[in-house]
Each structure stands twice: as C-alpha cells, then as structure tokens.
Design a protein around this motif. Structure first.
Motif, PDB file in Angstrom:
ATOM      1  N   TRP A   1      24.014 -23.750 -35.411  1.00  0.00           N
ATOM      2  CA  TRP A   1      24.143 -23.340 -33.547  1.00  0.00           C
ATOM      3  C   TRP A   1      25.049 -22.223 -33.692  1.00  0.00           C
ATOM      4  O   TRP A   1      26.051 -22.565 -32.805  1.00  0.00           O
ATOM      5  CB  TRP A   1      23.903 -24.950 -33.593  1.00  0.00           C
ATOM      6  N   ASN A   2      25.907 -21.700 -35.007  1.00  0.00           N
ATOM      7  CA  ASN A   2      27.286 -20.951 -34.489  1.00  0.00           C
ATOM      8  C   ASN A   2      26.813 -20.017 -33.791  1.00  0.00           C
ATOM      9  O   ASN A   2      27.858 -19.089 -33.167  1.00  0.00           O
ATOM     10  CB  ASN A   2      27.686 -21.103 -36.027  1.00  0.00           C
ATOM     11  N   GLY A   3      25.724 -18.997 -34.173  1.00  0.00           N
ATOM     12  CA  GLY A   3      25.861 -17.661 -32.938  1.00  0.00           C
ATOM     13  C   GLY A   3      26.530 -17.321 -33.276  1.00  0.00           C
ATOM     14  O   GLY A   3      26.791 -16.710 -34.734  1.00  0.00           O
ATOM     15  N   ALA A   4      26.982 -16.474 -33.002  1.00  0.00           N
ATOM     16  CA  ALA A   4      28.242 -15.035 -32.936  1.00  0.00           C
ATOM     17  C   ALA A   4      29.392 -16.015 -34.076  1.00  0.00           C
ATOM     18  O   ALA A   4      30.352 -14.528 -34.799  1.00  0.00           O
ATOM     19  CB  ALA A   4      28.961 -14.108 -32.369  1.00  0.00           C
ATOM     20  N   TYR A   5      30.151 -16.493 -33.412  1.00  0.00           N
ATOM     21  CA  TYR A   5      31.726 -17.274 -34.306  1.00  0.00           C
ATOM     22  C   TYR A   5      30.769 -18.030 -36.133  1.00  0.00           C
ATOM     23  O   TYR A   5      29.943 -18.516 -36.389  1.00  0.00           O
ATOM     24  CB  TYR A   5      31.415 -18.478 -33.224  1.00  0.00           C
ATOM     25  N   HIS A   6      31.801 -17.755 -36.114  1.00  0.00           N
ATOM     26  CA  HIS A   6      32.397 -18.486 -38.146  1.00  0.00           C
ATOM     27  C   HIS A   6      33.324 -18.605 -38.074  1.00  0.00           C
ATOM     28  O   HIS A   6      34.727 -18.653 -37.978  1.00  0.00           O
ATOM     29  CB  HIS A   6      32.722 -16.952 -38.527  1.00  0.00           C
ATOM     30  N   TYR A   7      32.878 -19.874 -38.524  1.00  0.00           N
ATOM     31  CA  TYR A   7      34.250 -21.153 -39.108  1.00  0.00           C
ATOM     32  C   TYR A   7      34.843 -20.296 -40.131  1.00  0.00           C
ATOM     33  O   TYR A   7      34.665 -19.958 -41.555  1.00  0.00           O
ATOM     34  CB  TYR A   7      33.573 -22.236 -39.716  1.00  0.00           C
ATOM     35  N   ASN A   8      35.926 -20.238 -40.300  1.00  0.00           N
ATOM     36  CA  ASN A   8      36.914 -20.043 -41.718  1.00  0.00           C
ATOM     37  C   ASN A   8      37.079 -18.581 -41.340  1.00  0.00           C
ATOM     38  O   ASN A   8      37.057 -18.160 -42.077  1.00  0.00           O
ATOM     39  CB  ASN A   8      36.773 -20.560 -43.179  1.00  0.00           C
ATOM     40  N   CYS A   9      36.772 -17.947 -40.682  1.00  0.00           N
ATOM     41  CA  CYS A   9      37.313 -16.359 -39.906  1.00  0.00           C
ATOM     42  C   CYS A   9      38.709 -16.145 -40.044  1.00  0.00           C
ATOM     43  O   CYS A   9      39.965 -17.113 -40.341  1.00  0.00           O
ATOM     44  CB  CYS A   9      37.433 -16.348 -38.525  1.00  0.00           C
TER      45      CYS A   9
END
Length: 132
Positions: free
Chosen positions: A46-54
């Motif tokens: 469900w992250n859409g345009a967001y990213h973990y570990n950016c």
C-alpha cells in the motif's frame, strides 16, 4: 510476516500520506514515525509513491546507527509503534544525544517543509482520483 497485524496498523499510502517527518516516535524526535508508516505500507503493498529506506530515511538510519533491513524485519512481525520505538532504542548504535542533535538540525532545516506540500498534494490528488 504477520500480514493481519500489519494490515491493521498500515496506512494506505495510495489514499493518504504518512505521518509528518516532524512527528515524534517516543524518544526519536524526527523521521522515525514517518519511516515506520512507509515500511508498513510497503510490506502490505500500500505504499503508493512512498518508499521505505529513501535518502531521508537513510540519513536517519546513519544518525541513529540503525540497520534498515533489521528494522524492516522487526516491523514485519506486526509490532506496534511502542514496540518499534523500544526496538529502535535497544538497537541504536548512537547515543540519544547524537539522535537528538541530528533531529534538532533536521527540524531546523526549512527545506524539509517541502514534504508537507508534497504530502498535501498527494492527499488532494488521491481524494480526487478515488472520488471519481
């Protein structure tokens, strides 16, 4: 991975934004709550345009002395915010003073305010797309 617990905790970042980078998570004054939101959302798709570990998350991990993958594995268990904060405190290689100093500098930098605008635009566009 505990999918049921994760789905209960995760935000759908296709429709909303993660918490502000200025939202505290226990004794982590900046970024931590936001990266937890992004991690949970990414784990359930469900992250859409967001990213973990950016890049912003990586700056936080470097300042705290935390391993992004180890934290991801812990969050995947369905850990609550309180449990994540305790885990982070126990596993941070940096002192609380170093974390606080980094957070203070982060919060003082006006360029990070652009994330508020980006989140606002994301939520606005998402609400239009899902109301059609």
């Amino acid at each position: 991975m505990n999918s049921e617990k994760l789905r209960a905790l995760a935000l759908d970042l296709n429709r909303t934004a993660p918490r502000s980078p200025r939202a505290a998570l226990a004794n982590f004054p900046a970024v931590a709550a936001r990266l937890v939101d992004k991690c949970r959302a990414e784990l359930v798709g469900w992250n859409g345009a967001y990213h973990y570990n950016c890049p912003m998350d990586r700056k936080f991990f470097a300042a705290c002395g935390l391993d992004a993958e180890a934290l991801r594995d812990f969050i995947a268990t369905g850990a609550s915010d309180v449990e994540v904060a305790v885990w982070m405190s126990q596993n941070a290689a940096s002192t609380q003073k170093k974390v606080n100093d980094w957070s203070r500098r982060f919060l003082a930098n006006p360029l990070w305010r652009l994330l508020d605008l980006e989140d606002w635009l994301h939520v606005r566009a998402s609400s239009r797309k899902h109301s059609s």
